[in-house]
Design an enzyme around this catalytic site. Structure first.
Site, PDB file in Angstrom:
ATOM      1  N   TYR A 144      28.905  33.249 -39.430  1.00 59.30           N
ATOM      2  CA  TYR A 144      28.462  31.844 -38.812  1.00 59.30           C
ATOM      3  C   TYR A 144      28.881  32.211 -37.213  1.00 59.30           C
ATOM      4  O   TYR A 144      29.845  31.178 -36.720  1.00 59.30           O
ATOM      5  CB  TYR A 144      29.391  30.787 -39.593  1.00 59.30           C
ATOM      6  CG  TYR A 144      28.883  29.615 -39.354  1.00 59.30           C
ATOM      7  CD1 TYR A 144      27.632  29.039 -39.948  1.00 59.30           C
ATOM      8  CD2 TYR A 144      29.193  28.752 -38.509  1.00 59.30           C
ATOM      9  CE1 TYR A 144      26.926  28.014 -39.873  1.00 59.30           C
ATOM     10  CE2 TYR A 144      28.630  27.335 -38.172  1.00 59.30           C
ATOM     11  CZ  TYR A 144      27.416  26.892 -39.136  1.00 59.30           C
ATOM     12  OH  TYR A 144      26.932  25.841 -38.827  1.00 59.30           O
TER      13      TYR A 144
ATOM     14  N   GLN B 250      24.945  33.856 -33.481  1.00 63.90           N
ATOM     15  CA  GLN B 250      23.692  33.609 -33.846  1.00 63.90           C
ATOM     16  C   GLN B 250      23.723  32.763 -35.329  1.00 63.90           C
ATOM     17  O   GLN B 250      22.769  31.964 -35.520  1.00 63.90           O
ATOM     18  CB  GLN B 250      22.967  35.122 -34.129  1.00 63.90           C
ATOM     19  CG  GLN B 250      22.448  35.627 -32.942  1.00 63.90           C
ATOM     20  CD  GLN B 250      21.262  35.051 -32.278  1.00 63.90           C
ATOM     21  OE1 GLN B 250      20.238  34.605 -33.107  1.00 63.90           O
ATOM     22  NE2 GLN B 250      21.329  34.989 -31.202  1.00 63.90           N
TER      23      GLN B 250
ATOM     24  N   HIS C 146      18.921  42.335 -35.204  1.00 66.39           N
ATOM     25  CA  HIS C 146      19.198  43.463 -34.256  1.00 66.39           C
ATOM     26  C   HIS C 146      18.915  44.822 -35.158  1.00 66.39           C
ATOM     27  O   HIS C 146      19.514  44.712 -36.130  1.00 66.39           O
ATOM     28  CB  HIS C 146      20.484  43.682 -33.479  1.00 66.39           C
ATOM     29  CG  HIS C 146      20.584  44.779 -32.658  1.00 66.39           C
ATOM     30  ND1 HIS C 146      19.519  45.299 -32.056  1.00 66.39           N
ATOM     31  CD2 HIS C 146      21.596  45.606 -32.450  1.00 66.39           C
ATOM     32  CE1 HIS C 146      19.897  46.414 -31.163  1.00 66.39           C
ATOM     33  NE2 HIS C 146      21.305  46.604 -31.403  1.00 66.39           N
TER      34      HIS C 146
END
Length: 334
Positions: free
Chosen positions: A26, A29, A109
């Site tokens: 959390y 992002q 990513h």
């Protein structure tokens, strides 16, 4: 060939109906993905470590954080948003044992998947949904009815349905409002690392420090060197951001524009480009990834030493003093 870009009308949010998204982490992002998806009507659970600031933040936003294992078991879609360097161990020990066929992993990513750090089990697919902006911007743009562009790709065990679900996820966080660009895990990972190392972090930092050092070594006051070589960089980058190189050149003086054309190529030379190519090959071959993975397995001694050394550079000391003079800056200290 122009990129394939998807918008709201191309994505079907109903594909996420009756599915639960597990957000692992959390942080920057994670808080944005979780809240945006929830506001889009999607069922969301969050995993975060008890006792951390991010755990408390999740509570304050109305979530009841779970363990990683429990969140993975509950999630039909599992979004990994924890730091790159800890992902492999967490994946091996907490995520993979709790995956079952039919689940979809989403990353923001591609580093660990592209460089072989994830052992994806049969029947589990993986996709990439990567916002091209920090989490706070992803959240604030969503709240105001806009969005941040995203990249999308699919990997192992993916089907057409995987892509459609990933695109629906991108819509759920607001990405299709701005546009979602189709790519591959390899392209996203390699261009991201290259940009960080050659321009955004490595290149700019090294250029700023070297220019500051030259002026100070030549006898100029470090305060003036700081203003000219670091502080005013924001003014130029903001012009790039708004309208590209041409708008920057339109906005500065003719003297500055002439200096740009005639002196810039003497700084970024063919030798510089050769080194850029070398760095790109280190990224493509996996050499950089191997170096970074091994560094973290050794508890990052070189990384921590470089971090300490860089904090002691004179430009940092001068900057701390000067920023106190500028009340309009929300000055930060690490």
């Amino acid at each position: 060939m122009p990129a394939k870009i998807y918008y709201d009308q191309d994505a079907d949010l109903s594909l996420l109906k009756n599915k639960t998204v597990a957000i692992l982490g959390y942080g920057s992002q994670g808080h944005a993905h979780a809240q945006n998806l929830r506001d889009s009507g999607i069922s969301v659970v969050v995993a975060e470590l008890p006792g951390t600031a991010n755990y408390q933040l999740a509570l304050s936003h109305g979530f009841q954080p779970l363990s990683t294992e429990e969140a993975v078991r509950r999630g039909d879609i599992v979004t990994i948003l924890i730091p790159d360097e800890v992902q492999p161990d967490v994946f091996r020990t907490q995520i993979r044992p709790n995956l079952s066929p039919g689940k979809l992993i989403i990353c923001s990513h591609g580093f660990n998947y592209h460089y072989g750090q994830f052992d994806i089990p049969p029947g589990v697919a993986i996709a990439l949904v990567a916002p091209k902006g920090p989490g706070h911007l992803l959240r604030s743009e969503f709240v105001r009815g806009a969005g941040v562009p995203c990249l999308i790709a699919v990997g192992e065990n993916a089907t057409e349905e995987t892509f459609r679900i990933a695109l629906a996820y991108a819509k759920g966080i607001g990405g299709t409002r701005a546009g979602v660009i189709e790519t591959t895990f390899a392209e996203e990972t390699e261009t991201d690392l290259f940009g960080e190392q050659v321009v955004l972090c490595g290149g700019v930092s090294a250029l700023v420090k070297a220019a500051f050092e030259v002026l100070v070594e030549a006898g100029y006051q470090p305060e003036l060197a700081y203003f000219e070589c670091m502080h005013e960089l924001k003014l130029i980058v903001d012009l790039f951001y708004q309208g590209g190189l041409s708008y920057m050149r339109y906005s500065v003086s003719n003297t500055a524009e002439y200096g740009d054309y005639t002196r810039g190529p003497r700084i970024i030379t063919q030798e510089t480009k050769k080194e850029m190519w070398k760095i790109l090959e280190e990224i493509r071959s996996g050499q950089f990834a191997k170096e970074w993975i091994l560094e973290n397995k050794a508890n990052a001694p070189s990384f921590k030493a470089m971090r300490r050394r860089e904090k002691e550079h004179p430009i940092e000391e001068v900057g701390r003093r000067l920023r106190k003079m500028m009340s309009w800056i929300d000055a930060k200290e690490v």
